[in-house]
Motif scaffolding. Structure first.
Motif, mmCIF file in Angstrom:
data_model
loop_
_atom_site.group_PDB
_atom_site.id
_atom_site.type_symbol
_atom_site.label_atom_id
_atom_site.label_comp_id
_atom_site.label_asym_id
_atom_site.label_seq_id
_atom_site.Cartn_x
_atom_site.Cartn_y
_atom_site.Cartn_z
ATOM 1 N N THR A 170 52.859 41.294 33.624
ATOM 2 C CA THR A 170 54.061 42.125 33.743
ATOM 3 C C THR A 170 55.026 41.958 32.580
ATOM 4 O O THR A 170 55.950 42.738 32.430
ATOM 5 N N LEU A 171 54.824 40.903 31.782
ATOM 6 C CA LEU A 171 55.727 40.515 30.695
ATOM 7 C C LEU A 171 57.129 40.186 31.198
ATOM 8 O O LEU A 171 58.099 40.252 30.451
ATOM 9 N N ALA A 172 57.223 39.818 32.488
ATOM 10 C CA ALA A 172 58.501 39.338 33.030
ATOM 11 C C ALA A 172 58.720 37.918 32.520
ATOM 12 O O ALA A 172 57.776 37.128 32.419
ATOM 13 N N PRO A 173 59.960 37.565 32.153
ATOM 14 C CA PRO A 173 60.208 36.212 31.647
ATOM 15 C C PRO A 173 59.983 35.154 32.735
ATOM 16 O O PRO A 173 60.417 35.327 33.867
ATOM 17 N N LEU A 174 59.275 34.078 32.369
ATOM 18 C CA LEU A 174 59.039 32.971 33.296
ATOM 19 C C LEU A 174 60.037 31.844 33.075
ATOM 20 O O LEU A 174 60.476 31.209 34.028
ATOM 21 N N GLY A 175 60.352 31.575 31.813
ATOM 22 C CA GLY A 175 61.306 30.503 31.561
ATOM 23 C C GLY A 175 61.419 30.158 30.091
ATOM 24 O O GLY A 175 60.637 30.595 29.252
ATOM 25 N N LEU A 176 62.398 29.327 29.821
ATOM 26 C CA LEU A 176 62.727 28.892 28.477
ATOM 27 C C LEU A 176 61.720 27.853 27.984
ATOM 28 O O LEU A 176 61.410 26.895 28.683
ATOM 29 N N VAL A 177 61.215 28.052 26.767
ATOM 30 C CA VAL A 177 60.310 27.096 26.137
ATOM 31 C C VAL A 177 61.064 26.281 25.092
ATOM 32 O O VAL A 177 61.027 25.056 25.099
ATOM 33 N N VAL A 178 61.766 26.953 24.195
ATOM 34 C CA VAL A 178 62.551 26.291 23.153
ATOM 35 C C VAL A 178 63.884 27.016 23.043
ATOM 36 O O VAL A 178 63.917 28.234 22.853
ATOM 37 N N ALA A 179 64.978 26.287 23.161
ATOM 38 C CA ALA A 179 66.319 26.878 23.097
ATOM 39 C C ALA A 179 66.775 27.046 21.650
ATOM 40 O O ALA A 179 66.156 26.538 20.715
ATOM 41 N N LYS A 180 67.887 27.749 21.478
ATOM 42 C CA LYS A 180 68.443 28.039 20.157
ATOM 43 C C LYS A 180 68.700 26.777 19.352
ATOM 44 O O LYS A 180 68.477 26.749 18.148
ATOM 45 N N ASP A 181 69.183 25.729 20.016
ATOM 46 C CA ASP A 181 69.541 24.507 19.293
ATOM 47 C C ASP A 181 68.350 23.880 18.591
ATOM 48 O O ASP A 181 68.462 23.343 17.501
#
Length: 181
Positions: free
Chosen positions: A46-57
């Motif tokens: 579905t290409l729905a987001p599952l979660g954060l892998v690497v944040a901006k910082d």
């Protein structure tokens, strides 16, 4: 956005920039994407987001590369309905490494979770967090009844796993001195 078709050593040079939107499908079937300066894992169908892998910082000023990492299996996950993974039953899927790096030679290998997913399970389930907050409130009420202490006068600490807060907002994945300068 762009779809990166896999090639050995595929590199996304400007991964940490806010305006970059790009995604790629790993050979194991997982879908990772860069969006708003973060790496996010998406559901493959579905290409729905599952979660954060690497944040901006952690991603700022770095590049992302996907490279083969040793297993020579020639098994690629298929999207064909009803046949997902059928060609991989008898063999391992091709293993890849997702790496972040910069021109100074700092490299971070983004290791998958035990279940093969990449998103960082750094925030517990909302229902679990709500139960924890209720337990903390109960502890404060107990201290008021038992010792006559108001909630603001109670020095309350929760003890649990590696988590440091009951907040449900994950904003950082970098570790100062380890993956951050």
């Amino acid at each position: 956005g762009c779809e990166i078709t896999y090639d050995q050593g595929t590199i996304l040079d400007d991964a940490g920039a806010d305006d970059v939107v790009c995604w790629w499908k790993l050979k194991c079937g997982r879908v990772l994407g860069v969006h708003e300066g973060m790496v996010v894992e998406y559901d493959a169908s579905t290409l729905a987001p599952l979660g954060l892998v690497v944040a901006k910082d952690e991603l700022a000023g770095r590049k992302v590369a996907v490279v083969d990492s040793g297993l020579d299996a020639e098994c690629f996950m298929t999207d064909e309905v009803g046949m997902e993974g059928a060609d991989c039953v008898e063999q391992d899927v091709m293993e890849q490494a997702v790496i972040l790096y910069d021109e100074e030679g700092r490299v971070t290998v983004v290791q998958p979770n035990e279940d093969g997913s990449y998103w960082r399970k750094i925030v517990r389930n909302k229902m679990i967090r709500m139960k924890e907050v209720r337990r903390e409130k109960a502890a404060k009420a107990f201290m008021k009844n038992e010792l006559g202490k108001e909630a603001d006068d109670v020095d309350l600490v929760s003890s649990w796993g590696p988590y440091v807060t009951t907040s449900g907002t994950a904003k950082n994945t970098g570790v100062q001195g380890l993956t951050l300068k």
